[in-house]
Structure formats: C-alpha cells, structure tokens
Design a protein around this motif. Structure first.
Motif, mmCIF file in Angstrom:
data_model
loop_
_atom_site.group_PDB
_atom_site.id
_atom_site.type_symbol
_atom_site.label_atom_id
_atom_site.label_comp_id
_atom_site.label_asym_id
_atom_site.label_seq_id
_atom_site.Cartn_x
_atom_site.Cartn_y
_atom_site.Cartn_z
ATOM 1 N N GLU A 63 -1.343 -1.025 68.786
ATOM 2 C CA GLU A 63 -0.197 -0.477 69.684
ATOM 3 C C GLU A 63 0.331 -1.043 70.693
ATOM 4 N N ILE A 64 1.266 -1.081 70.975
ATOM 5 C CA ILE A 64 1.381 -2.095 72.750
ATOM 6 C C ILE A 64 2.295 -0.913 73.386
ATOM 7 N N VAL A 74 -3.261 -2.639 71.773
ATOM 8 C CA VAL A 74 -4.979 -2.503 71.590
ATOM 9 C C VAL A 74 -4.673 -2.330 70.058
ATOM 10 N N GLU A 75 -5.794 -2.806 69.846
ATOM 11 C CA GLU A 75 -6.189 -2.221 68.172
ATOM 12 C C GLU A 75 -7.496 -1.530 68.089
ATOM 13 N N VAL A 76 -7.027 0.102 67.468
ATOM 14 C CA VAL A 76 -8.370 0.895 67.438
ATOM 15 C C VAL A 76 -8.729 1.220 65.444
ATOM 16 N N ASN A 77 -9.297 1.022 65.163
ATOM 17 C CA ASN A 77 -9.721 1.235 64.052
ATOM 18 C C ASN A 77 -10.816 2.649 63.902
ATOM 19 N N ALA A 78 -10.078 3.065 62.173
ATOM 20 C CA ALA A 78 -10.800 4.295 61.748
ATOM 21 C C ALA A 78 -11.111 3.687 60.246
ATOM 22 N N GLU A 79 -11.761 4.618 58.861
ATOM 23 C CA GLU A 79 -11.666 4.272 57.821
ATOM 24 C C GLU A 79 -11.063 3.995 56.761
ATOM 25 N N ASP A 265 3.005 -17.104 76.214
ATOM 26 C CA ASP A 265 2.162 -17.203 75.946
ATOM 27 C C ASP A 265 2.416 -16.301 74.215
ATOM 28 N N PHE A 266 1.454 -16.055 73.272
ATOM 29 C CA PHE A 266 1.318 -14.607 72.593
ATOM 30 C C PHE A 266 0.343 -13.972 71.931
ATOM 31 N N VAL A 267 0.326 -13.247 71.962
ATOM 32 C CA VAL A 267 -1.264 -12.305 71.385
ATOM 33 C C VAL A 267 -0.387 -11.468 70.168
ATOM 34 N N ARG A 268 -0.911 -11.433 68.785
ATOM 35 C CA ARG A 268 -0.818 -11.335 67.469
ATOM 36 C C ARG A 268 -2.112 -10.044 66.784
ATOM 37 N N PHE A 269 -2.193 -8.478 66.632
ATOM 38 C CA PHE A 269 -3.413 -8.195 66.081
ATOM 39 C C PHE A 269 -2.863 -7.736 64.870
#
Length: 292
Positions: A63-64, A74-79, A265-269
């Motif tokens: 999410e941004i 951010v990256e939030v993980n689940a199963e 700059d750049f950020v890729r998740f």
C-alpha cells in the motif's frame, strides 16, 4: 511475589504472539511461571497466534499513502491471498501505513513499537493474527520526502500485488505516474547505470566472457563482444536506459527529460518477492493427517 520484569513479558509475547498487557496479566495470574503462563493463554484461546509462528507468510498486500510532501510504501504479509480482501486486514494495513508515515520510524522494530489508538503496531498485528486466523507480519516499508518542486508518482497493480512510488524533480504528477507504471511492469534494479557497483559489473563481465569463449568465438573479438553485451546488460537493469513502455522509441530518461523532469528515486514492492514459498502436495498433506 516479585515484580514481573519487562524481559519476562517480552519473552512470553515472543512465545505466544499476544499483546503486552495480556502477557503481563497472564504472568501475574500464575506468579511469574512462564510455562504456566503459556498454558493459561492457550486455555483462554489467546495464544492462537503462536501456533502460526512457523508458517510462511508470502501473500498479502502493498500500500502507498501520501500526505503533502511525504509518502510511504509498505508491505504487510499473510499466508493466503484471500486475506488481502479481508476488511479487517485492509484496515490494519492502512493503520500501519499511516502510523509509519506520521512518525517516520528508522527500523522495522521502531515501526512495530508505534502506537495506534493506544496499542502498539506489534500488538495490532498479533490481535489480527488471532482474529483472522493467519500469520500476519509487517515485512518492510520506505518513507519518501519531496520538495514543492518535486513530484510523487504512485501506482498499484493487481489490487496491491505490486506497488511503486517514483520521485521526480520537475515534470508533473502524471509523468511521475507514467514512470511508476513502467517500473511496475519492467522492474529495473537501478535508476542509472552509474549506480551499478564495480563488483557487480566485474561479475557480469566475467560471466559474459566465459559465455563468449564457450561459444567458440576468437579471443581477439571477445573483448568487442563483451563491450556490446555489457552495454545491453546495463541498459536492461537501468531505468533511465530502458525503452519506455508507452513509447518504446524513447528511453525513460528521454521521456522524463522531454517534460523537464529527472528521476530522483523509485521504490517497487512486490508481495512475497524473495520469500521462499512452501510448495505443498495436497495428497501428501491428507495422508499426513490420516497417519496422525
């Protein structure tokens, strides 16, 4: 009895995944015996999260969030990918992203210690793990800042499976978003070839040299071949040198420059990238359950 130490509370939290206050209450209840505290929490149905601590959380969402001259990804993980559509999970991700953006923590531990409505992010994640029934974790984040002359470009693909934020000097928001879409699709490693380390360059040169020699090319022309192939390698991994997805006749650098801009700059998740996902055979899983 003696006072319950913070160290003991933390140890119980790490073992069970429950919140700080719940861990402290359990220890008080059993007079500081950590093994009994674990049993107490399990009996209360509060240690459900602990049973999931060894599972692989390789799904989830990115999410941004932007506020003025600041943005966070951010990256939030689940199963499982089903959780990414769960309203409770989505609210959790949003709360985490906003807390990080508002407080700009330096490390993951700092981010987990932030509070939202009186509860730490770590506690919110532990509670969500218990309620939703899957292991949930905050994997990574990045906060970016800009000046008034700079522009963010944000783009999310497949409902947050991939998210990119780009920072440009000059140009405008639309151009920045175009570049973000390109980064989502092509996945460059660097902004420019100048950022490639001498070690990586030397490694690639060695590999390419061996390839050319194995192809039976004469040694006297291998050097010329390597020069061309190395240039191609650099153009493939460098954002500025890549053909722009919306107009392959120009590079990304030329596209941005033509609108009086420059990529800063750049950020890729991408959800789960770099996490080794467990491959399970359904038949083997069923047999495993039968044998228990």
């Amino acid at each position: 009895m003696s006072k319950i130490s913070a160290k003991l509370v933390k140890e119980l939290r790490d073992m069970t995944g429950v919140g700080m206050m719940d861990a402290k209450k359990a220890l008080v209840e059993v007079e500081g015996d950590i093994e009994k505290a674990v049993d107490f929490l399990r009996e209360k149905g509060m240690a459900k999260a602990a049973k999931k601590s060894n599972r692989i959380a390789a799904e989830g969402i990115t999410e941004i969030v932007e506020k003025g001259n600041k943005a966070v990804i951010v990256e939030v993980n689940a199963e499982t990918d089903f959780v990414a559509k769960n309203d409770k999970f989505l609210k959790l991700v949003d709360d985490i992203a906003n807390a990080i953006l508002d407080n700009d923590p330096s490390t993951l531990d700092d981010a987990l210690a932030l509070t939202v409505d009186g509860k730490s992010v770590a506690d919110l994640i532990a509670e969500a793990t218990t309620v939703i029934g899957e292991k949930i974790s905050l994997r990574r984040f990045k906060v970016l800042s800009k000046t008034d002359s700079q522009h963010f470009g944000a783009y999310s693909h497949m409902g947050g499976r991939i998210s990119v934020i780009v920072l440009l000097e000059g140009a405008n928001d639309d151009i920045a978003k175009d570049v973000a879409m390109h980064v989502a699709a092509i996945n460059p490693k660097y902004i420019s070839r100048e950022q490639v380390s001498p070690e990586e360059l030397e490694h690639e040169k060695t590999v390419l040299t061996e390839q050319a020699l194995n192809e039976g090319k004469p040694a006297n022309i291998v050097e010329k071949m390597i020069h061309g192939r190395l240039n191609k390698f650099l153009s493939e991994i460098s954002l500025n040198d890549q053909p722009f997805v919306k107009d392959p006749d120009v590079t990304v650098s030329k596209y941005v420059t033509s609108h009086d801009g420059r990529v800063l700059d750049f950020v890729r998740f991408e959800v789960g990238e770099g996490i080794e996902k467990r491959q399970e055979n359904f038949a083997d899983e069923v047999m495993g359950q039968i044998k228990k």
